[in-house]
Design a protein around this motif. Structure first.
Motif, PDB file in Angstrom:
ATOM      1  N   THR A 161       0.848  -1.186   0.000  1.00 23.98           N
ATOM      2  CA  THR A 161       0.000   0.000   0.000  1.00 23.98           C
ATOM      3  C   THR A 161       0.881   1.232   0.000  1.00 23.98           C
ATOM      4  OG1 THR A 161      -1.719  -1.159   1.244  1.00 23.98           O
ATOM      5  CG2 THR A 161      -1.842   1.243   1.188  1.00 23.98           C
ATOM      6  N   LYS A 218     -10.078   0.620  -0.044  1.00 23.08           N
ATOM      7  CA  LYS A 218      -9.789   0.759   1.371  1.00 23.08           C
ATOM      8  C   LYS A 218     -11.138   0.848   2.059  1.00 23.08           C
ATOM      9  CE  LYS A 218      -7.098   3.484   4.667  1.00 23.08           C
ATOM     10  NZ  LYS A 218      -6.180   4.657   4.813  1.00 23.08           N
ATOM     11  N   SER A 261      -4.581   7.258   1.564  1.00 25.53           N
ATOM     12  CA  SER A 261      -3.261   6.749   1.919  1.00 25.53           C
ATOM     13  C   SER A 261      -2.993   6.713   3.418  1.00 25.53           C
ATOM     14  CB  SER A 261      -2.166   7.588   1.247  1.00 25.53           C
ATOM     15  OG  SER A 261      -2.165   7.409  -0.145  1.00 25.53           O
ATOM     16  N   SER A 276      -8.208   2.519  -2.945  1.00 30.66           N
ATOM     17  CA  SER A 276      -6.963   2.639  -2.183  1.00 30.66           C
ATOM     18  C   SER A 276      -5.746   2.550  -3.089  1.00 30.66           C
ATOM     19  CB  SER A 276      -6.890   1.529  -1.134  1.00 30.66           C
ATOM     20  OG  SER A 276      -6.499   0.305  -1.737  1.00 30.66           O
ATOM     21  N   ALA A 283      -3.596   0.174  -2.521  1.00 34.64           N
ATOM     22  CA  ALA A 283      -3.147  -1.174  -2.195  1.00 34.64           C
ATOM     23  C   ALA A 283      -3.212  -2.074  -3.426  1.00 34.64           C
ATOM     24  CB  ALA A 283      -4.001  -1.761  -1.082  1.00 34.64           C
TER      25      ALA A 283
END
Length: 613
Positions: A108, A177, A196, A536, A538
C-alpha cells in the motif's frame, strides 16, 4: 447472483477457453504425428507435459486469493503446493528462508506518491527489494526527478521491464480501502477514511461526549507482534497505524493525498525556488508523553527543532540503528538544519512564484516572524518567536514531502532515544541490547520498562497477546481542534476476519479497520453499522523467489505463471470491489499497460522452460 455463482461462471468460461486454446500434446501423440509426417530418418520431437512443481506461499488471511491462484495455475500445467502460514511473522520466516517459488504479497502506497510505490520494493538494495536490475534502478531514479507530466512514460517503461520483459511480479488486483464502525457509538463526522494515510485517532469521538474520559474506544488489529515502536525500524501492517498515531510529523496527507501542514508539527511549509530547499515553521504546543507506573504523564519536554533534525537525519542514515527498514524512503535528504537568520528567509523566493519564503511561512499566522530562536523552549508563537527548519535534498525532489508524511518520519525525542540506544550499532546483540521501541518493553510478562517518549496524540502504555492500551498525550496541541478527544484507546488483537466482524456486531469493538469486500453484504444488512470505502493505493501481486529456486533463473517459467493469472476471476469473486492492476503503480499512474491471461503464452513459455532444463 451469489458470489459463488459469480465466481463459478468465469471459472467455467476460462476452463473451456483453456481446453480449446491450449491442447497439450503427449509424447505418444507427438510420436504418432511425427511418424505420419516425417521420414523415418528424422528425429521424433516430444514435448514434456509433466506438470511443473511450484510452491505458493501466503497467509491464512489470504486463503481465498491463494485458492484462486492455485486453481488458475493448476489449469495451466502446474502442480501447486500451498504453503499457508497463520500470521505475518510465520510468513516472513518462510519467505526469508526461501521456502517458496512465489509469495502472495501486497503493498500500500501510504504516502500517495509513485516513487514510494516502487523504490523500497524493486530498487537494488531497497528495504524490501530482492531484485537487482540496473535498468530498473535507472528508471526508478529517473522518474523520481520528474514532474507528474513527465514521469508517466518513464513509469510505463518501468512496468514493461518489471512485469512483461522480466516477469519479476505477477499482478493480481488493486483494492478498496474500507472500514466499518458502530454509528450508535461513534460520531459519524469524526471517522475519516483516507486514500493513503492511516486513520487519525485524535479526531475520533463518541456520540455521547461524556464518555470520552470514562470509556475506552475499542479498535482492532490482526497482528499482536509489533515490529518496532521506533518509527524508522518498521514499515508493515503491525505498526503503521500505531506509529502514525504515536509520532507527529512535520507534514500530513489530506484524505485525497495532498501534502498539508494541517494537524502536523509545522504551521506552514514552503518549497524554495529550485525545488531542493524545503522550509517548515514549527508549532510550539506539543510535548512528549511518557509512561510512569503504567499511566501517561506529560514529560515536560517540548517537541522542537533539535528533535526534528535528529529524527530526519537518523531516518536517512541506514547505519543509525540495526535493521533499519525505512532508510531508502529518506535517502533524498541531504541535510536538515535550523534557520536562525530571518534574512535567509527574506532572500529566498518560493518555487514557481515571486514571494519570499518568509512571507509564505507567515501566511495565516496571527503573529508574523519577529525572531528565530535556537532553543525550542524559547519559541512562543504569541510573541512571533518561532523555530524554522530547512531541509535540503540531494537533487530537486518534490516527492520528498510525501515521504515526510510517512510514519517513518515521525519525530522522536533526541534526548530519550540517545539515552536508550547506547549500544554499538555495528556490534548490536539481539540477546542483550534493548533498543528504543522494542515491543518487549511494553509487553506484560516481560520485565516491564516502558521507555517510549511519543510526540503524537497517543502513547502505548502496555500490551499482551490480546490487546494494547493507549492513552491520550496530555501535551498534544491542547485547546486546539487537533487535541485528542478520547482519553483511552484499546486495540484488540483478533486475527480472524470473521471473528473481528462478529466482535464489531456484538459491541466488543467499535470500529473494524480494513474489512474484506466479501463482508460488505453482511455489514449493509446491519442497521447499526456504517461502511466507508474509498479506492486505495493497495495492490496484491505474486512475488517470485530470486535466489534458490528454478523461477529465479528462468524468465520463461516466471512468464508461464504471469500469463496464467486471470484478473477477471478475482474481480468477479469480489463483486466488482477489486480493480485491475499492472504493478504497485497502478492506483497512482495510468500507464495503459494491462496483463491479459493467455493460455497459449503459458504453453509456449512452459515448453521453452522444459526444453532449457
Amino acid at each position: 447472483m451469489s458470489s459463488k455463482l459469480k465466481f463459478a461462471a468465469p471459472l467455467l468460461l476460462s476452463l473451456s477457453l483453456l481446453l480449446s486454446a491450449c491442447t497439450l500434446t503427449t509424447k505418444d501423440d507427438a510420436a504418432s504425428s511425427n511418424a505420419g509426417n516425417k521420414s523415418a530418418n528424422e528425429p521424433v520431437v516430444s514435448v514434456d507435459t509433466t506438470p511443473v512443481d511450484i510452491e505458493l506461499l501466503g497467509m491464512s488471511s489470504s486463503e481465498t486469493d491463494l485458492n484462486i491462484v492455485r486453481d488458475q495455475l493448476s489449469k495451466n500445467g502446474f502442480n501447486v503446493k500451498l504453503n499457508i502460514q497463520p500470521d505475518y511473522g510465520s510468513f516472513k520466516t518462510q519467505q526469508d528462508a526461501g521456502n517458496y517459488d512465489i509469495a502472495l504479497s501486497s503493498w500500500t502506497t501510504v504516502t500517495g506518491n509513485p516513487d514510494y510505490a516502487v523504490r523500497s520494493l524493486f530498487i537494488t538494495g531497497g528495504d524490501y527489494s530482492i531484485l537487482s536490475n540496473p535498468e530498473i534502478d535507472a528508471l526508478i531514479n529517473e522518474a523520481s526527478t520528474q514532474t507528474s507530466d513527465e514521469y508517466q512514460s518513464t513509469y510505463k517503461e518501468f512496468e514493461e521491464k518489471l512485469v512483461f520483459e522480466n516477469a519479476y511480479i505477477a499482478p493480481l488486483f488493486s483494492s478498496l480501502k474500507s472500514q466499518v464502525f458502530n454509528k450508535e457509538v461513534l460520531n459519524q463526522d469524526s471517522v475519516r477514511i483516507s486514500k493513503s494515510r492511516s486513520l487519525p485517532w485524535e479526531e475520533l469521538d463518541y456520540n455521547d461526549t461524556s464518555k470520552r474520559s470514562t470509556e475506552p474506544l475499542l479498535l482492532q488489529s490482526s497482528t499482536p507482534t509489533l515490529t518496532s515502536l521506533d518509527p524508522i525500524k518498521g514499515n508493515d501492517g503491525s505498526i503503521n497505524i500505531i506509529n502514525t498515531n504515536q509520532y507527529v510529523r512535520i507534514v500530513n496527507l489530506t484524505d485525497d493525498d495532498k501534502v498539508t501542514s494541517e494537524g502536523s508539527l509545522s504551521l506552514n511549509h514552503v518549497i524554495g525556488e529550485g525545488n531542493s530547499d524545503y522550509y517548515f515553521i514549527l508549532r510550539d504546543d506539543i510535548t512528549f508523553a511518557k509512561i510512569q507506573d503504567k499511566k501517561v504523564v506529560d514529560s515536560g519536554e517540548r517537541v522542537g527543532a533539535n528533535d526534528v533534525i535528529f529524527s530526519l537525519l537518523r531516518a536517512k542514515d541506514k547505519d543509525s540503528v540495526p535493521d533499519h527498514r525505512t532508510y531508502t524512503l529518506h535517502e533524498h535528504i541531504q541535510n536538515v538544519e535550523l534557520v536562525t537568520d530571518i534574512a535567509a528567509l527574506e532572500s529566498q523566493t518560493v518555487s514557481g512564484g515571486s514571494g519570499t519564503v518568509k512571507s509564505a511561512l507567515e501566511s495565516g499566522l496571527d503573529v508574523g516572524i519577529t525572531q528565530l530562536v535556537a532553543d525550542k523552549n524559547e519559541a512562543n508563537h504569541q510573541e512571533g518567536k518561532y523555530q524554522v527548519i530547512k531541509l535540503t535534498t540531494t537533487e530537486p525532489f518534490p516527492q520528498v514531502l510525501n515521504y515526510l508524511a510517512h510514519q517513518s518520519a515521525g519525530i522522536v525525542s533526541e534526548k530519550q532515544v540517545k539515552a536508550i540506544n547506547t549500544y554499538d550499532v555495528a556490534a548490536f546483540d539481539v540477546n542483550k541490547d534493548i533498543p528504543y521501541g522494542d515491543q518487549n518493553t511494553v509487553t506484560e510478562g516481560n520485565q516491564y520498562n516502558n521507555t517510549l517518549y511519543t510526540s503524537g496524540p497517543y502513547i502505548l502504555a502496555h500490551k499482551n497477546d490480546y490487546e494494547a492500551t493507549f492513552y491520550k498525550n496530555p501535551g498534544y496541541m491542547k485547546g486546539t481542534e487537533h487535541e485528542p478527544r478520547i482519553e483511552t484507546i484499546k486495540v484488540k488483537f483478533i486475527k480472524d476476519a470473521d471473528s473481528a466482524l462478529s466482535a464489531l456486531r456484538s459491541g466488543e469493538i467499535h470500529l473494524y479497520y480494513g474489512v474484506s469486500e466479501t463482508k460488505f453484504d453482511v455489514i449493509k444488512s446491519d442497521s447499526k453499522l456504517t461502511l466507508q470505502t474509498i479506492p486505495s493505493n493497495a495492490v496484491s501481486y505474486l512475488l517470485f523467489n530470486t535466489s534458490n529456486r528454478p523461477v529465479a533463473d528462468s524468465a520463461d517459467l516466471r512468464k508461464a505463471v504471469l500469463y496464467s493469472i486471470n484478473q477477471d476471476e478475482f474481480l468477479a469473486y469480489y463483486g466488482g470491489n477489486k480493480f485491475k492492476a499492472t504493478s504497485t503503480l497502478s492506483p497512482l499512474v495510468q500507464t495503459g499497460l494491462e496483463l491479459v491471461a493467455d493460455p497459449a503464452k503459458v504453453k509456449e513459455h512452459l515448453q521453452a522452460y522444459q526444453a532449457g532444463k
